[in-house]
Motif scaffolding. Structure first.
Motif, PDB file in Angstrom:
ATOM      1  N   LEU A   1       0.763  -0.640  -0.352  1.00 49.91           N
ATOM      2  CA  LEU A   1       0.092  -0.118   0.163  1.00 49.91           C
ATOM      3  C   LEU A   1       0.989   1.417  -0.209  1.00 49.91           C
ATOM      4  O   LEU A   1       1.349   0.984   0.590  1.00 49.91           O
ATOM      5  CB  LEU A   1      -0.560  -0.343   1.422  1.00 49.91           C
ATOM      6  N   ILE A   2       0.979   2.610  -1.462  1.00 49.12           N
ATOM      7  CA  ILE A   2       1.019   3.251  -1.173  1.00 49.12           C
ATOM      8  C   ILE A   2       1.061   4.708  -0.991  1.00 49.12           C
ATOM      9  O   ILE A   2      -0.222   4.678  -2.011  1.00 49.12           O
ATOM     10  CB  ILE A   2       2.706   2.844  -1.915  1.00 49.12           C
ATOM     11  N   GLY A   3       1.413   5.134  -0.014  1.00 48.29           N
ATOM     12  CA  GLY A   3      -0.372   6.693  -0.188  1.00 48.29           C
ATOM     13  C   GLY A   3       0.592   7.763  -0.225  1.00 48.29           C
ATOM     14  O   GLY A   3       1.832   7.969  -0.212  1.00 48.29           O
ATOM     15  N   LEU A   4      -0.310   8.570   0.063  1.00 48.45           N
ATOM     16  CA  LEU A   4       0.516  10.458  -0.120  1.00 48.45           C
ATOM     17  C   LEU A   4       0.140  11.101   0.874  1.00 48.45           C
ATOM     18  O   LEU A   4      -1.477  11.288   0.391  1.00 48.45           O
ATOM     19  CB  LEU A   4       0.299  10.466  -1.696  1.00 48.45           C
ATOM     20  N   VAL A   5       0.666  11.812   1.563  1.00 54.17           N
ATOM     21  CA  VAL A   5       0.269  11.898   2.538  1.00 54.17           C
ATOM     22  C   VAL A   5       0.882  13.526   2.858  1.00 54.17           C
ATOM     23  O   VAL A   5       2.885  13.284   3.267  1.00 54.17           O
ATOM     24  CB  VAL A   5       0.518  11.208   4.459  1.00 54.17           C
ATOM     25  N   ARG A   6       1.326  14.028   3.148  1.00 52.80           N
ATOM     26  CA  ARG A   6       1.696  15.844   3.269  1.00 52.80           C
ATOM     27  C   ARG A   6       1.341  16.460   4.889  1.00 52.80           C
ATOM     28  O   ARG A   6       0.095  16.320   5.416  1.00 52.80           O
ATOM     29  CB  ARG A   6       1.100  16.698   2.327  1.00 52.80           C
ATOM     30  N   ILE A   7       2.498  16.008   5.119  1.00 59.80           N
ATOM     31  CA  ILE A   7       2.633  16.306   6.729  1.00 59.80           C
ATOM     32  C   ILE A   7       3.030  17.897   7.050  1.00 59.80           C
ATOM     33  O   ILE A   7       3.464  18.188   6.337  1.00 59.80           O
ATOM     34  CB  ILE A   7       3.440  15.035   7.344  1.00 59.80           C
ATOM     35  N   PHE A   8       2.136  18.793   7.926  1.00 59.02           N
ATOM     36  CA  PHE A   8       3.146  19.965   7.647  1.00 59.02           C
ATOM     37  C   PHE A   8       3.542  20.131   9.543  1.00 59.02           C
ATOM     38  O   PHE A   8       3.639  21.576   9.330  1.00 59.02           O
ATOM     39  CB  PHE A   8       1.282  21.116   8.031  1.00 59.02           C
ATOM     40  N   SER A   9       3.473  19.020  10.325  1.00 60.24           N
ATOM     41  CA  SER A   9       3.819  19.757  11.078  1.00 60.24           C
ATOM     42  C   SER A   9       4.224  18.136  12.619  1.00 60.24           C
ATOM     43  O   SER A   9       3.996  17.684  11.869  1.00 60.24           O
ATOM     44  CB  SER A   9       3.176  20.257  12.511  1.00 60.24           C
ATOM     45  N   ALA A  10       5.396  18.705  13.476  1.00 58.39           N
ATOM     46  CA  ALA A  10       5.983  17.452  13.876  1.00 58.39           C
ATOM     47  C   ALA A  10       4.498  16.532  14.937  1.00 58.39           C
ATOM     48  O   ALA A  10       4.446  14.825  14.589  1.00 58.39           O
ATOM     49  CB  ALA A  10       6.949  17.488  14.411  1.00 58.39           C
ATOM     50  N   LYS A  11       3.923  17.708  14.745  1.00 57.32           N
ATOM     51  CA  LYS A  11       2.607  17.075  15.993  1.00 57.32           C
ATOM     52  C   LYS A  11       2.223  16.011  15.105  1.00 57.32           C
ATOM     53  O   LYS A  11       1.386  15.051  15.494  1.00 57.32           O
ATOM     54  CB  LYS A  11       1.746  18.629  16.598  1.00 57.32           C
ATOM     55  N   ALA A  12       1.607  16.624  13.752  1.00 53.89           N
ATOM     56  CA  ALA A  12       1.079  15.644  13.196  1.00 53.89           C
ATOM     57  C   ALA A  12       0.682  14.419  12.567  1.00 53.89           C
ATOM     58  O   ALA A  12       0.758  13.630  12.127  1.00 53.89           O
ATOM     59  CB  ALA A  12       0.394  16.943  11.605  1.00 53.89           C
ATOM     60  N   LEU A  13       2.821  14.241  12.168  1.00 54.74           N
ATOM     61  CA  LEU A  13       3.185  13.695  12.176  1.00 54.74           C
ATOM     62  C   LEU A  13       3.388  12.643  13.644  1.00 54.74           C
ATOM     63  O   LEU A  13       2.711  11.222  13.029  1.00 54.74           O
ATOM     64  CB  LEU A  13       4.818  13.443  11.968  1.00 54.74           C
ATOM     65  N   ALA A  14       3.421  12.787  14.916  1.00 48.89           N
ATOM     66  CA  ALA A  14       2.768  11.428  16.201  1.00 48.89           C
ATOM     67  C   ALA A  14       1.976  11.384  15.991  1.00 48.89           C
ATOM     68  O   ALA A  14       1.840  10.179  16.390  1.00 48.89           O
ATOM     69  CB  ALA A  14       3.203  12.977  16.998  1.00 48.89           C
ATOM     70  N   MET A  15       0.294  12.064  14.909  1.00 44.08           N
ATOM     71  CA  MET A  15      -0.671  11.759  15.140  1.00 44.08           C
ATOM     72  C   MET A  15      -1.236  10.550  14.288  1.00 44.08           C
ATOM     73  O   MET A  15      -1.070   9.869  14.609  1.00 44.08           O
ATOM     74  CB  MET A  15      -1.428  12.751  14.999  1.00 44.08           C
ATOM     75  N   TYR A  16      -0.145  10.582  13.190  1.00 51.30           N
ATOM     76  CA  TYR A  16      -0.237   9.607  12.401  1.00 51.30           C
ATOM     77  C   TYR A  16       1.376   8.391  12.545  1.00 51.30           C
ATOM     78  O   TYR A  16       0.465   7.363  12.007  1.00 51.30           O
ATOM     79  CB  TYR A  16       0.159   9.792  10.553  1.00 51.30           C
ATOM     80  N   SER A  17       1.301   8.155  13.883  1.00 51.46           N
ATOM     81  CA  SER A  17       2.551   7.488  13.614  1.00 51.46           C
ATOM     82  C   SER A  17       2.383   5.929  14.428  1.00 51.46           C
ATOM     83  O   SER A  17       2.703   5.011  14.129  1.00 51.46           O
ATOM     84  CB  SER A  17       2.686   7.604  14.923  1.00 51.46           C
ATOM     85  N   GLU A  18       1.314   5.503  15.056  1.00 51.65           N
ATOM     86  CA  GLU A  18       0.660   4.850  15.229  1.00 51.65           C
ATOM     87  C   GLU A  18       0.115   3.741  14.431  1.00 51.65           C
ATOM     88  O   GLU A  18       0.244   2.665  14.077  1.00 51.65           O
ATOM     89  CB  GLU A  18      -0.296   4.980  16.112  1.00 51.65           C
ATOM     90  N   GLY A  19      -1.162   4.712  12.988  1.00 55.60           N
ATOM     91  CA  GLY A  19      -1.173   3.988  12.022  1.00 55.60           C
ATOM     92  C   GLY A  19       0.156   3.189  11.258  1.00 55.60           C
ATOM     93  O   GLY A  19       0.309   2.968  10.194  1.00 55.60           O
ATOM     94  N   LEU A  20       0.529   4.437  11.431  1.00 58.36           N
ATOM     95  CA  LEU A  20       2.578   3.935   9.887  1.00 58.36           C
ATOM     96  C   LEU A  20       3.240   2.689  11.404  1.00 58.36           C
ATOM     97  O   LEU A  20       3.080   1.719   9.617  1.00 58.36           O
ATOM     98  CB  LEU A  20       2.804   4.918   9.899  1.00 58.36           C
ATOM     99  N   GLU A  21       2.946   2.928  12.497  1.00 61.48           N
ATOM    100  CA  GLU A  21       3.682   1.886  12.900  1.00 61.48           C
ATOM    101  C   GLU A  21       2.451   0.260  12.605  1.00 61.48           C
ATOM    102  O   GLU A  21       3.783  -0.535  12.098  1.00 61.48           O
ATOM    103  CB  GLU A  21       2.967   1.826  14.384  1.00 61.48           C
ATOM    104  N   TYR A  22       1.953   0.316  12.386  1.00 61.23           N
ATOM    105  CA  TYR A  22       0.741  -1.368  11.842  1.00 61.23           C
ATOM    106  C   TYR A  22       1.157  -1.250  11.011  1.00 61.23           C
ATOM    107  O   TYR A  22       0.832  -2.060  10.679  1.00 61.23           O
ATOM    108  CB  TYR A  22      -0.751  -0.334  12.160  1.00 61.23           C
TER     109      TYR A  22
END
Length: 81
Positions: free
Chosen positions: A5-26
């Motif tokens: 699964l290749i997705g394209l996500v644009r992250i605007f801040s480290a806080k936003a990336l931290a919010m995605y981290s659990e899903g990315l780890e999964y």
């Protein structure tokens, strides 16, 4: 059957990336791939956190290398010729 699964996500801040981290780890644990395209415009806070992360990485790497070196040197002292 395996797929990526290749997705394209644009992250605007480290806080936003931290919010995605659990899903990315999964996703990573399931063998999926995701490409993040991160804006080159970052806040001073994010820049400081990036620098802090690199400093922590260097500290951990240095400590690990020193530990391995001490272990190798210690094991050579116990060798008889």
């Amino acid at each position: 059957m395996r797929f990526n699964l290749i997705g394209l996500v644009r992250i605007f801040s480290a806080k936003a990336l931290a919010m995605y981290s659990e899903g990315l780890e999964y996703m990573q644990s399931r063998g999926c791939k995701c490409r993040l395209i991160i804006s080159h415009d970052i806040s001073e806070e994010d820049y400081a956190e990036i620098k802090r992360g690199y400093a922590i990485k260097k500290q951990i790497t240095d400590e690990l290398l020193n530990s391995i070196t001490r272990e190798i040197i210690g094991s050579r002292r116990n060798v008889c010729f």
